[in-house]
Design a protein around this motif. Sequence first.
Motif, short mmCIF file in Angstrom:
data_model
loop_
_atom_site.label_atom_id
_atom_site.label_comp_id
_atom_site.label_asym_id
_atom_site.label_seq_id
_atom_site.Cartn_x
_atom_site.Cartn_y
_atom_site.Cartn_z
N ARG A 93 6.28 5.78 154.90
CA ARG A 93 4.84 6.04 154.99
C ARG A 93 4.25 5.68 156.36
NH1 ARG A 93 3.33 8.80 150.40
NH2 ARG A 93 4.28 7.87 148.60
N LEU A 94 4.73 4.59 156.93
CA LEU A 94 4.10 4.09 158.16
C LEU A 94 4.84 4.43 159.44
CD1 LEU A 94 3.15 0.53 156.84
CD2 LEU A 94 1.70 2.57 156.93
N ALA A 95 6.15 4.70 159.33
CA ALA A 95 6.93 4.94 160.55
C ALA A 95 7.61 6.30 160.56
CB ALA A 95 7.97 3.83 160.72
N GLY A 96 7.30 7.14 159.59
CA GLY A 96 7.88 8.48 159.59
C GLY A 96 9.35 8.53 159.26
N GLY A 97 9.84 7.50 158.60
CA GLY A 97 11.25 7.47 158.21
C GLY A 97 11.52 8.41 157.05
N PRO A 98 12.78 8.55 156.70
CA PRO A 98 13.11 9.42 155.58
C PRO A 98 12.59 8.82 154.27
CG PRO A 98 15.03 8.17 156.25
CD PRO A 98 13.95 7.88 157.25
N PRO A 99 12.32 9.67 153.28
CA PRO A 99 11.86 9.13 152.01
C PRO A 99 12.96 8.26 151.39
CG PRO A 99 12.23 11.50 151.83
CD PRO A 99 12.41 11.13 153.27
N PRO A 100 12.56 7.17 150.74
CA PRO A 100 13.59 6.30 150.15
C PRO A 100 14.31 7.00 149.00
CG PRO A 100 11.38 5.55 149.57
CD PRO A 100 11.22 6.67 150.53
N ARG A 101 15.56 6.62 148.84
CA ARG A 101 16.35 7.21 147.76
C ARG A 101 15.85 6.71 146.42
NH1 ARG A 101 22.34 5.84 148.76
NH2 ARG A 101 22.22 6.05 146.52
N LYS A 102 15.71 7.63 145.50
CA LYS A 102 15.31 7.27 144.15
C LYS A 102 16.56 6.98 143.34
CE LYS A 102 11.11 9.99 144.16
NZ LYS A 102 10.34 11.05 143.53
N PRO A 103 16.44 6.14 142.33
CA PRO A 103 17.61 5.90 141.49
C PRO A 103 17.99 7.18 140.75
CG PRO A 103 15.69 4.74 140.61
CD PRO A 103 15.29 5.36 141.91
N PRO A 104 19.26 7.35 140.43
CA PRO A 104 19.67 8.54 139.70
C PRO A 104 18.95 8.61 138.35
CG PRO A 104 21.52 7.01 139.98
CD PRO A 104 20.35 6.43 140.67
N ARG A 105 18.73 9.83 137.89
CA ARG A 105 17.97 10.00 136.66
C ARG A 105 18.82 10.40 135.47
NH1 ARG A 105 12.65 13.29 137.64
NH2 ARG A 105 12.43 12.58 135.52
N HIS A 106 20.04 10.85 135.71
CA HIS A 106 20.82 11.42 134.62
C HIS A 106 22.27 10.95 134.66
CE1 HIS A 106 17.40 14.09 134.22
NE2 HIS A 106 17.55 14.46 135.48
N GLY A 107 22.90 11.04 133.50
CA GLY A 107 24.34 10.86 133.38
C GLY A 107 24.85 9.48 133.72
N LEU A 108 26.13 9.45 134.08
CA LEU A 108 26.79 8.18 134.38
C LEU A 108 26.24 7.49 135.63
CD1 LEU A 108 30.48 8.92 133.37
CD2 LEU A 108 28.74 7.61 132.14
N PRO A 109 25.78 8.22 136.65
CA PRO A 109 25.16 7.51 137.77
C PRO A 109 23.94 6.68 137.34
CG PRO A 109 25.72 9.72 138.46
CD PRO A 109 25.96 9.65 136.98
N ARG A 110 23.16 7.22 136.40
CA ARG A 110 22.01 6.45 135.88
C ARG A 110 22.50 5.23 135.11
NH1 ARG A 110 16.41 5.96 136.32
NH2 ARG A 110 15.82 4.55 134.65
N ALA A 111 23.55 5.40 134.32
CA ALA A 111 24.11 4.28 133.56
C ALA A 111 24.62 3.20 134.51
CB ALA A 111 25.23 4.77 132.65
N ALA A 112 25.26 3.61 135.61
CA ALA A 112 25.75 2.63 136.59
C ALA A 112 24.59 1.89 137.24
CB ALA A 112 26.61 3.33 137.65
N HIS A 113 23.51 2.61 137.55
CA HIS A 113 22.32 1.97 138.13
C HIS A 113 21.74 0.94 137.15
CE1 HIS A 113 18.47 1.46 140.12
NE2 HIS A 113 17.89 1.73 138.96
N GLU A 114 21.62 1.32 135.90
CA GLU A 114 21.07 0.40 134.90
C GLU A 114 21.99 -0.81 134.72
OE1 GLU A 114 18.12 0.43 133.52
OE2 GLU A 114 17.58 2.29 134.53
N GLY A 115 23.30 -0.58 134.81
CA GLY A 115 24.25 -1.70 134.72
C GLY A 115 24.08 -2.67 135.88
N ARG A 116 23.87 -2.13 137.09
CA ARG A 116 23.64 -3.00 138.25
C ARG A 116 22.34 -3.80 138.10
NH1 ARG A 116 25.77 1.54 140.78
NH2 ARG A 116 23.69 2.33 141.28
N MET A 117 21.31 -3.15 137.56
CA MET A 117 20.05 -3.86 137.34
C MET A 117 20.23 -4.97 136.30
SD MET A 117 18.19 -2.52 139.57
CE MET A 117 16.57 -3.16 139.23
N TRP A 118 21.02 -4.69 135.27
CA TRP A 118 21.29 -5.71 134.26
C TRP A 118 22.04 -6.88 134.87
CZ3 TRP A 118 26.03 -7.21 131.89
CH2 TRP A 118 25.87 -8.13 130.86
N LEU A 119 22.97 -6.59 135.78
CA LEU A 119 23.69 -7.69 136.45
C LEU A 119 22.74 -8.55 137.27
CD1 LEU A 119 27.02 -5.96 137.53
CD2 LEU A 119 26.67 -7.65 135.72
#
Length: 195
Positions: A93-119
């Motif tokens: 927003r302030l320095a014109g950088g690339p938009p931040p990556r959003k967490p995956p929304r579907h499938g096993l990548p989302r499950a892996a993200h939720e597992g990391r958050m649980w850890l």
Amino acid sequence: MVVALIIACEVGFWVLLALGLGARYLLKWRRTSVVLLLCEPVLELVLFAVTAYDLKNGAEPGWEHGLAALYIGYTVAYGHYTIRWLDGHAAHRLAGGPPPRKPPRHGLPRAAHEGRMWLRTVVGAAVASTLLLAAVWYVGDDGDPSTLEACQGTVLKVVAIHGLIALTYLVRPKKAPALKPADTLAAEEKEGTRR
């Protein structure tokens, strides 16, 4: 006193974060930004010291001491993650950088993200439980540690509930929506521009 300090630490966290990111992206003061962001852990050390001092001076162990341990555990587990997440948004927003990556929304990548958050939650719970156990030992026979022990039970419940939620993403992963043909997408885009 401990509750007021917890609130002050939370407000201080966000104030230091805003000042640090503002110094980095608005004023271009990189070193000042780093110093401000490195002051964040000092807040937790102050909270820890004041809580220990309060117990040392004969305060009856209460829910506020348990809350202090939970707050410190949460900050240890999620503080850096929160700072990095907001830094990505500020850079965009302030320095014109690339938009931040959003967490995956579907499938096993989302499950892996939720597992990391649980850890992260497990790490926070381990820190909070260690602090609570140390407080129980610290109080010893001088006070009633039942409130602190009840807080340990709350920590375990939070870990279990978050673990069950994370597990649902693995057992029943959300499926990605089916891709539509190009002509259907073009018609929908045209319809969307008319509205």
